[in-house]
Design a protein around this motif. Structure first.
Motif, mmCIF file in Angstrom:
data_model
loop_
_atom_site.group_PDB
_atom_site.id
_atom_site.type_symbol
_atom_site.label_atom_id
_atom_site.label_comp_id
_atom_site.label_asym_id
_atom_site.label_seq_id
_atom_site.Cartn_x
_atom_site.Cartn_y
_atom_site.Cartn_z
ATOM 1 N N PRO A 1 0.654 -1.314 0.057
ATOM 2 C CA PRO A 1 -0.064 0.114 -0.032
ATOM 3 C C PRO A 1 0.922 1.296 -0.020
ATOM 4 C CG PRO A 1 -0.599 -1.740 1.800
ATOM 5 C CD PRO A 1 0.468 -2.054 1.163
ATOM 6 N N LEU A 2 0.281 2.471 -0.270
ATOM 7 C CA LEU A 2 0.828 3.680 -0.390
ATOM 8 C C LEU A 2 0.932 4.093 0.990
ATOM 9 C CD1 LEU A 2 -0.774 5.329 -3.729
ATOM 10 C CD2 LEU A 2 1.680 4.408 -3.439
ATOM 11 N N GLY A 3 -0.045 3.954 1.874
ATOM 12 C CA GLY A 3 -0.071 4.690 3.274
ATOM 13 C C GLY A 3 -1.433 5.339 3.472
ATOM 14 N N VAL A 4 -1.316 6.609 3.353
ATOM 15 C CA VAL A 4 -2.511 7.405 3.916
ATOM 16 C C VAL A 4 -3.096 8.404 2.446
ATOM 17 C CG1 VAL A 4 -3.552 9.202 5.038
ATOM 18 C CG2 VAL A 4 -2.226 7.434 6.094
ATOM 19 N N VAL A 5 -4.100 8.031 1.824
ATOM 20 C CA VAL A 5 -4.371 8.966 0.828
ATOM 21 C C VAL A 5 -5.511 9.842 1.153
ATOM 22 C CG1 VAL A 5 -5.494 8.722 -1.803
ATOM 23 C CG2 VAL A 5 -4.026 6.740 -0.536
ATOM 24 N N ALA A 6 -5.120 11.089 0.740
ATOM 25 C CA ALA A 6 -6.188 12.287 0.878
ATOM 26 C C ALA A 6 -6.861 12.534 -0.347
ATOM 27 C CB ALA A 6 -5.354 13.478 1.342
ATOM 28 N N VAL A 7 -8.135 12.320 -0.542
ATOM 29 C CA VAL A 7 -8.879 12.854 -1.707
ATOM 30 C C VAL A 7 -9.892 14.057 -1.437
ATOM 31 C CG1 VAL A 7 -10.714 11.624 -3.235
ATOM 32 C CG2 VAL A 7 -9.042 10.191 -2.213
ATOM 33 N N ILE A 8 -9.732 14.974 -2.403
ATOM 34 C CA ILE A 8 -10.175 15.982 -2.222
ATOM 35 C C ILE A 8 -11.276 16.351 -3.266
ATOM 36 C CG2 ILE A 8 -10.096 18.506 -2.251
ATOM 37 C CD1 ILE A 8 -7.275 18.219 -1.082
ATOM 38 N N PHE A 9 -12.567 16.253 -3.320
ATOM 39 C CA PHE A 9 -13.467 16.202 -4.314
ATOM 40 C C PHE A 9 -14.453 17.287 -4.132
ATOM 41 C CE2 PHE A 9 -14.722 13.112 -1.169
ATOM 42 C CZ PHE A 9 -16.059 13.352 -1.191
ATOM 43 N N GLU A 10 -15.338 17.509 -5.406
ATOM 44 C CA GLU A 10 -16.329 18.610 -5.233
ATOM 45 C C GLU A 10 -17.613 17.954 -5.236
ATOM 46 O OE1 GLU A 10 -13.795 22.437 -6.724
ATOM 47 O OE2 GLU A 10 -14.835 20.954 -8.558
ATOM 48 N N SER A 11 -18.411 18.078 -6.122
ATOM 49 C CA SER A 11 -19.714 17.877 -6.437
ATOM 50 C C SER A 11 -20.262 16.200 -6.325
ATOM 51 C CB SER A 11 -20.311 18.769 -7.378
ATOM 52 O OG SER A 11 -19.978 18.316 -8.918
ATOM 53 N N LEU B 1 -11.210 11.789 3.493
ATOM 54 C CA LEU B 1 -12.142 12.413 2.395
ATOM 55 C C LEU B 1 -12.478 13.655 2.829
ATOM 56 C CD1 LEU B 1 -14.247 9.162 2.058
ATOM 57 C CD2 LEU B 1 -12.645 9.811 0.530
ATOM 58 N N ARG B 2 -12.083 14.659 1.650
ATOM 59 C CA ARG B 2 -12.637 15.861 1.908
ATOM 60 C C ARG B 2 -13.648 16.464 0.854
ATOM 61 N NH1 ARG B 2 -14.316 21.295 0.880
ATOM 62 N NH2 ARG B 2 -13.860 22.541 2.720
ATOM 63 N N GLY B 3 -15.066 16.037 1.009
ATOM 64 C CA GLY B 3 -15.948 16.433 -0.131
ATOM 65 C C GLY B 3 -16.091 17.854 -0.013
ATOM 66 N N GLY B 4 -16.778 18.008 -1.174
ATOM 67 C CA GLY B 4 -17.188 19.435 -1.476
ATOM 68 C C GLY B 4 -18.435 20.067 -0.520
ATOM 69 N N SER B 5 -18.429 21.312 -0.024
ATOM 70 C CA SER B 5 -19.572 21.967 0.761
ATOM 71 C C SER B 5 -21.109 21.450 0.212
ATOM 72 C CB SER B 5 -19.385 23.390 1.076
ATOM 73 O OG SER B 5 -19.402 23.969 -0.226
ATOM 74 N N ASP B 6 -21.091 21.632 -1.129
ATOM 75 C CA ASP B 6 -22.203 21.324 -1.801
ATOM 76 C C ASP B 6 -22.888 19.783 -1.545
ATOM 77 O OD1 ASP B 6 -22.609 23.748 -3.389
ATOM 78 O OD2 ASP B 6 -20.643 23.046 -3.905
ATOM 79 N N SER B 7 -21.850 18.917 -1.277
ATOM 80 C CA SER B 7 -22.257 17.484 -1.357
ATOM 81 C C SER B 7 -22.188 17.066 0.233
ATOM 82 C CB SER B 7 -21.450 16.533 -2.168
ATOM 83 O OG SER B 7 -20.202 16.651 -1.900
ATOM 84 N N PHE B 8 -21.985 17.966 1.082
ATOM 85 C CA PHE B 8 -21.730 17.644 2.800
ATOM 86 C C PHE B 8 -22.721 16.491 3.252
ATOM 87 C CE2 PHE B 8 -21.346 18.817 7.054
ATOM 88 C CZ PHE B 8 -20.160 18.697 7.258
#
Length: 430
Positions: free
Chosen positions: A127-137, A158-165
């Motif tokens: 594995p790579l380790g810790v993955v951060a995924v920043i996405f929007e809608s 996971l950091r989703g967009g405010s629109d899909s919170f």
């Protein structure tokens, strides 16, 4: 996420909150990296069941997000990317099942050889380790990224967009339920519990070594920011300026079907076609039917002089149109002088994402597939197949258009690296 972090919520000191999330993810990554295939698959099975059982709650949360988006004046393409339907929730669950059924990449020996001194060397996936995924809608990214990282033994933030919170929280609850049932750490799939945009900057900083790789899923401005500011490696594509080239030897019925699907199936996805190129050798027969079909389907066509000449409804294309990802029912169209001119146009204006040729000439097709420098190239198929699920990966964490480590749909295998295991019998180096 632990109860203490839930209690902290958005009023907490954000840097401290994000650091704690990363620390917990790092611990979870070690446990997940050592988890058996059976245990990971148990979690995936529970996640699939949880998504199906909680579909009503997911759709209710999503309806609230969609209502807010419409009230804020969001475009129809944006609303389409945000919207979940029962069919899309079912597809999300189906994707989890496919991910469960694919081979576990972790621990797979990809090469093995013996040296003259008798040592055996193996290259093995890790594995790579810790993955951060920043996405929007698109809230389905929450599930796709979560289960792919789980299968590949990576923890994910996971950091989703405010629109899909709200939608993401409802989906994340299902992911956590699956981890819990399998006895895996809940921090293995963490959702950032705040809409605060400053959280993105903290993720890009790498959180003092807490994050190993970042994957942005969103519009051009988000991806450009990530690539400019990230202090850790990035899997990304800046935009999907995708082309369909209709060659002089194309079957017209097939060309119409592919072009319509490539542009209008879902105009807002990254695999949608943004430019239509038509060979001058057959333009007298193919151009008008293609343009009329697109316009009648509700697509705005912006064309060069030749394209404008076949239909008065075509708007003049500007220089910017050839470089634009519309993410809407708009397409730029141009007549080119054969395969060489088409490839040159794609090289100048494409984004190395996905490009297609429609032709019955196998030699022309082979040249296009060989010379177009894109992550995905297709012959006689729609660009909308640029999707990890369609590649048999179950889902994707994104489409990578770079050339290092991963390219094209990033599935479970692409979320691993490798190490060398060396087996000796007492050898020492002279």
């Amino acid at each position: 996420m632990t109860a203490s972090l839930k209690a902290v919520g958005v009023s907490a000191d954000l840097p401290a909150l994000m650091s704690e999330l990363a620390a917990q993810a790092r611990v979870a990554a070690r446990a997940l990296g050592l988890a058996s295939t059976a245990q990971k698959n148990q979690a995936l099975d529970a996640i699939e069941r949880a998504i199906r059982a909680n579909a009503a709650a997911i759709l209710k949360a999503n309806a609230e997000d969609v209502t807010d988006a419409r009230a804020s004046g969001a475009t129809s393409a944006f609303v389409d990317r945000l919207t979940l339907t029962q069919a899309r929730v079912d597809a999300m669950a189906d994707g989890v099942r496919v991910v469960r059924e694919i081979d576990d990449p972790v621990g797979r020996i990809t090469e093995s050889w013996q040296r003259p001194n008798g040592m055996t060397i193996e290259r093995v996936r890790v594995p790579l380790g810790v993955v951060a995924v920043i996405f929007e809608s698109r809230p389905n990214v929450c599930a796709d990224a979560g289960v792919l990282c789980l299968k590949s033994g990576n923890a994910v933030i996971l950091r989703g967009g405010s629109d899909s919170f709200r939608s993401c929280h409802a989906i994340h609850d299902c992911l956590v339920q699956g981890l819990r049932e399998a006895g895996l750490p809940e921090a293995a799939i963490t959702l950032v519990p705040t809409r605060d945009r400053a959280a993105v900057g903290l993720l890009l900083s790498g959180l003092n070594g807490g994050i190993d790789v970042i994957v942005p899923r969103g519009g051009k401005s988000l991806v450009a920011r990530v690539e400019a500011e990230a202090r850790v490696p990035v899997f990304a594509h800046l935009e999907g300026v995708n082309h369909v080239y209709v060659d002089g030897a194309a079957d017209l019925a097939m060309a119409k079907s592919i072009v319509l699907n490539a542009k209008m199936r879902r105009p807002g996805v990254c695999g949608a076609a943004e430019t239509l190129l038509v060979d001058r050798a057959s333009a007298s027969k193919t151009l008008k039917p293609l343009v009329e079909m697109l316009i009648e389907a509700g697509c705005e066509v912006r064309g060069d002089v030749a394209v404008q000449g076949v239909d008065a409804r075509v708007k003049p294309a500007t220089d910017d149109d050839w470089d634009t990802e519309y993410e809407d029912a708009i397409i730029a169209a141009r007549v080119v002088d054969g395969i060489s001119d088409a490839i040159d146009h794609i090289q100048r204006h494409g984004s190395h994402h996905t490009d297609a040729i429609v032709t019955e000439d196998s030699k022309t097709a082979a040249r296009f597939l060989n010379e177009v420098d894109s992550a995905i190239v297709l012959h006689n198929a729609s660009t909308q197949f640029a999707d990890g699920g369609e590649f048999g990966f179950g889902a994707e964490i994104g489409i990578a258009t770079g050339k290092f480590h991963a390219r094209g749909p990033v599935g479970a295998e692409q979320l691993t690296s490798f190490k060398y295991r060396v087996h000796g019998t007492g050898q020492t180096r002279p």
